[in-house]
Design a protein around this motif. Structure first.
Motif, mmCIF file in Angstrom:
data_model
loop_
_atom_site.group_PDB
_atom_site.id
_atom_site.type_symbol
_atom_site.label_atom_id
_atom_site.label_comp_id
_atom_site.label_asym_id
_atom_site.label_seq_id
_atom_site.Cartn_x
_atom_site.Cartn_y
_atom_site.Cartn_z
ATOM 1 N N SER A 56 0.829 -1.205 0.000
ATOM 2 C CA SER A 56 0.000 0.000 0.000
ATOM 3 C C SER A 56 0.860 1.250 0.000
ATOM 4 O O SER A 56 0.555 2.239 -0.683
ATOM 5 C CB SER A 56 -0.922 -0.003 1.228
ATOM 6 N N PHE A 57 1.968 1.208 0.756
ATOM 7 C CA PHE A 57 2.866 2.362 0.830
ATOM 8 C C PHE A 57 3.483 2.665 -0.535
ATOM 9 O O PHE A 57 3.491 3.811 -0.990
ATOM 10 C CB PHE A 57 3.961 2.099 1.857
ATOM 11 N N ILE A 58 3.995 1.624 -1.197
ATOM 12 C CA ILE A 58 4.627 1.824 -2.501
ATOM 13 C C ILE A 58 3.590 2.230 -3.543
ATOM 14 O O ILE A 58 3.848 3.090 -4.392
ATOM 15 C CB ILE A 58 5.375 0.549 -2.931
ATOM 16 N N ARG A 59 2.398 1.634 -3.481
ATOM 17 C CA ARG A 59 1.337 2.033 -4.408
ATOM 18 C C ARG A 59 0.971 3.495 -4.195
ATOM 19 O O ARG A 59 0.789 4.250 -5.151
ATOM 20 C CB ARG A 59 0.111 1.143 -4.204
ATOM 21 N N ASP A 162 7.410 -9.443 -16.425
ATOM 22 C CA ASP A 162 6.143 -8.838 -16.050
ATOM 23 C C ASP A 162 6.319 -7.322 -15.882
ATOM 24 O O ASP A 162 7.313 -6.856 -15.320
ATOM 25 C CB ASP A 162 5.636 -9.458 -14.744
ATOM 26 N N GLU A 163 5.360 -6.553 -16.371
ATOM 27 C CA GLU A 163 5.488 -5.095 -16.362
ATOM 28 C C GLU A 163 5.632 -4.536 -14.947
ATOM 29 O O GLU A 163 6.398 -3.587 -14.717
ATOM 30 C CB GLU A 163 4.275 -4.445 -17.045
ATOM 31 N N LYS A 164 4.924 -5.118 -13.990
ATOM 32 C CA LYS A 164 5.021 -4.622 -12.611
ATOM 33 C C LYS A 164 6.434 -4.836 -12.067
ATOM 34 O O LYS A 164 6.960 -3.990 -11.341
ATOM 35 C CB LYS A 164 3.995 -5.333 -11.725
ATOM 36 N N LEU A 165 7.032 -5.970 -12.413
ATOM 37 C CA LEU A 165 8.406 -6.230 -11.991
ATOM 38 C C LEU A 165 9.358 -5.254 -12.671
ATOM 39 O O LEU A 165 10.306 -4.747 -12.051
ATOM 40 C CB LEU A 165 8.794 -7.670 -12.309
ATOM 41 N N GLN A 166 9.124 -4.974 -13.947
ATOM 42 C CA GLN A 166 9.951 -4.003 -14.674
ATOM 43 C C GLN A 166 9.896 -2.631 -14.000
ATOM 44 O O GLN A 166 10.927 -1.964 -13.842
ATOM 45 C CB GLN A 166 9.477 -3.892 -16.122
ATOM 46 N N ILE A 167 8.704 -2.215 -13.594
ATOM 47 C CA ILE A 167 8.558 -0.911 -12.945
ATOM 48 C C ILE A 167 9.340 -0.872 -11.637
ATOM 49 O O ILE A 167 10.026 0.115 -11.326
ATOM 50 C CB ILE A 167 7.065 -0.596 -12.693
ATOM 51 N N GLU A 168 9.272 -1.959 -10.858
ATOM 52 C CA GLU A 168 9.993 -1.988 -9.583
ATOM 53 C C GLU A 168 11.505 -1.942 -9.801
ATOM 54 O O GLU A 168 12.223 -1.235 -9.090
ATOM 55 C CB GLU A 168 9.610 -3.242 -8.785
ATOM 56 N N ILE A 169 11.998 -2.701 -10.780
ATOM 57 C CA ILE A 169 13.435 -2.674 -11.083
ATOM 58 C C ILE A 169 13.846 -1.281 -11.543
ATOM 59 O O ILE A 169 14.893 -0.754 -11.132
ATOM 60 C CB ILE A 169 13.782 -3.724 -12.153
ATOM 61 N N TYR A 170 13.025 -0.666 -12.376
ATOM 62 C CA TYR A 170 13.315 0.697 -12.859
ATOM 63 C C TYR A 170 13.394 1.673 -11.695
ATOM 64 O O TYR A 170 14.307 2.503 -11.616
ATOM 65 C CB TYR A 170 12.231 1.121 -13.850
ATOM 66 N N ARG A 171 12.432 1.585 -10.778
ATOM 67 C CA ARG A 171 12.407 2.503 -9.638
ATOM 68 C C ARG A 171 13.633 2.299 -8.743
ATOM 69 O O ARG A 171 14.212 3.264 -8.231
ATOM 70 C CB ARG A 171 11.128 2.301 -8.822
ATOM 71 N N ILE A 172 14.016 1.053 -8.516
ATOM 72 C CA ILE A 172 15.192 0.762 -7.686
ATOM 73 C C ILE A 172 16.449 1.325 -8.349
ATOM 74 O O ILE A 172 17.270 1.981 -7.703
ATOM 75 C CB ILE A 172 15.321 -0.751 -7.447
ATOM 76 N N ASN A 224 14.360 3.017 1.298
ATOM 77 C CA ASN A 224 13.340 2.794 0.274
ATOM 78 C C ASN A 224 13.744 1.661 -0.663
ATOM 79 O O ASN A 224 12.911 0.829 -1.045
ATOM 80 C CB ASN A 224 13.116 4.077 -0.535
ATOM 81 N N ILE A 225 15.022 1.648 -1.037
ATOM 82 C CA ILE A 225 15.503 0.594 -1.930
ATOM 83 C C ILE A 225 15.367 -0.776 -1.266
ATOM 84 O O ILE A 225 14.858 -1.731 -1.862
ATOM 85 C CB ILE A 225 16.975 0.850 -2.318
ATOM 86 N N ILE A 226 15.813 -0.869 -0.001
ATOM 87 C CA ILE A 226 15.757 -2.145 0.717
ATOM 88 C C ILE A 226 14.301 -2.606 0.873
ATOM 89 O O ILE A 226 13.993 -3.795 0.726
ATOM 90 C CB ILE A 226 16.445 -2.015 2.085
ATOM 91 N N SER A 227 13.389 -1.676 1.150
ATOM 92 C CA SER A 227 11.973 -2.036 1.291
ATOM 93 C C SER A 227 11.425 -2.620 -0.004
ATOM 94 O O SER A 227 10.705 -3.629 0.005
ATOM 95 C CB SER A 227 11.160 -0.796 1.684
ATOM 96 N N ARG A 228 11.762 -2.012 -1.134
ATOM 97 C CA ARG A 228 11.297 -2.524 -2.421
ATOM 98 C C ARG A 228 11.902 -3.901 -2.714
ATOM 99 O O ARG A 228 11.206 -4.798 -3.200
ATOM 100 C CB ARG A 228 11.651 -1.549 -3.540
ATOM 101 N N VAL A 229 13.192 -4.050 -2.411
ATOM 102 C CA VAL A 229 13.855 -5.330 -2.651
ATOM 103 C C VAL A 229 13.235 -6.425 -1.794
ATOM 104 O O VAL A 229 12.975 -7.541 -2.269
ATOM 105 C CB VAL A 229 15.374 -5.223 -2.374
ATOM 106 N N GLU A 230 12.979 -6.138 -0.523
ATOM 107 C CA GLU A 230 12.375 -7.130 0.368
ATOM 108 C C GLU A 230 10.980 -7.515 -0.105
ATOM 109 O O GLU A 230 10.579 -8.677 -0.002
ATOM 110 C CB GLU A 230 12.324 -6.582 1.794
ATOM 111 N N LEU A 231 10.227 -6.533 -0.601
ATOM 112 C CA LEU A 231 8.888 -6.820 -1.099
ATOM 113 C C LEU A 231 8.940 -7.764 -2.299
ATOM 114 O O LEU A 231 8.044 -8.584 -2.503
ATOM 115 C CB LEU A 231 8.179 -5.517 -1.478
ATOM 116 N N LEU A 232 10.006 -7.661 -3.072
ATOM 117 C CA LEU A 232 10.179 -8.532 -4.232
ATOM 118 C C LEU A 232 10.866 -9.848 -3.877
ATOM 119 O O LEU A 232 11.232 -10.614 -4.765
ATOM 120 C CB LEU A 232 11.007 -7.806 -5.300
ATOM 121 N N LYS A 233 11.079 -10.088 -2.567
ATOM 122 C CA LYS A 233 11.750 -11.303 -2.103
ATOM 123 C C LYS A 233 13.179 -11.388 -2.645
ATOM 124 O O LYS A 233 13.687 -12.474 -2.924
ATOM 125 C CB LYS A 233 10.963 -12.560 -2.509
#
Length: 259
Positions: A56-59, A162-172, A224-233
């Protein structure tokens, strides 16, 4: 007979006592097992709540970034452009050199607003390949006199993610490069993104001033980076020392939990 009866009764009493002891032990074991299951259930619920909260936070971050980008582009950007046109129209009536300085300043402000709005806007991978968006971002960064040596391996497989994964990698990647620009005083960044069988690896190294990294001293950007990485396992590793630059290495599974 009395001795024999006493022996029999003693045996019966010992048997009953042993059975009762075993029953109590079984009951205690059951209680311990139930307590363990209860604790595991609570921990699982807490973990699921934490993941849901992070999603929810990242969204919310993405929605807010989109709103700010629109405000910058449609509001401040439009105002600056109008001011520039107005100055150009009256340039002949005033000191042309001063007007030129003002318009140049407005040009720089417009470019900065455009860059900020571009960085905040969600990347559109439907109209452009993932690797094309990354290259565009890298080219924009290089305009600030920072050299980026980018190695995007297996581009077809990267573009098929997957596009959602691409967006997360781009943001990181964007967050890491932005941190380098703001804090590292670096001249060169070496960036590698590779898709393996069931793993994606992102490595970013800079020749900046570095810092003594500890979990207690990590800033908002790293958090923020670590939070996104953890969310992606994924797995996050940073190697940095003062006056030696920084290396960040991140592994993602190809099928993570997506937002």
């Amino acid at each position: 007979l009395i001795s024999f009866a006493t022996l029999i009764l003693s045996g019966i009493a010992l048997y009953i006592f042993d059975r009762q002891k075993q029953k109590l032990k079984t009951t205690q074991n059951d209680r311990d097992t139930n307590d363990l299951i209860h604790r595991q259930t609570i921990n699982q619920l807490l973990k699921e709540r934490e993941v849901k909260s992070m999603k929810s936070f990242i969204r919310g971050q993405e929605q807010e970034k989109g709103r700010i980008a629109r405000d910058l582009h449609d509001g401040i950007g439009g105002t600056l452009a109008s001011l520039k046109i107005g100055l150009q129209r009256i340039a002949s009536e005033f000191d042309e050199e001063k007007i030129l300085k003002l318009t140049n300043g407005l040009d720089r402000a417009c470019n900065e607003v455009r860059t900020v709005a571009h960085n905040l806007s969600p990347p559109k991978f439907r109209s452009t390949h993932f690797t094309g968006v990354l290259k565009s971002f890298i080219n924009d960064v290089q305009k600030s006199n920072l050299i980026i040596n980018a190695d995007l391996q297996n581009p077809d497989e990267l573009n098929a993610l997957d596009e959602k994964l691409q967006i997360e990698i781009y943001r990181i990647m964007q967050e890491i490069v932005t941190n380098v620009i703001k804090h590292a005083n670096a001249q060169v960044i070496d960036l590698q993104l590779i898709k393996l069988d069931d793993l994606i690896n992102l490595t970013i190294e800079d020749d900046g001033k570095g810092f003594e990294y500890t979990p207690k001293t990590k800033g908002v950007g790293i958090s923020n980076i670590i939070s996104r990485v953890e969310l992606l396992k994924g797995r996050f590793n940073i190697d940095s020392r003062t006056n030696r630059g920084t290396i960040i290495n991140i592994d993602f599974p190809t099928q993570p939990i997506l937002i």
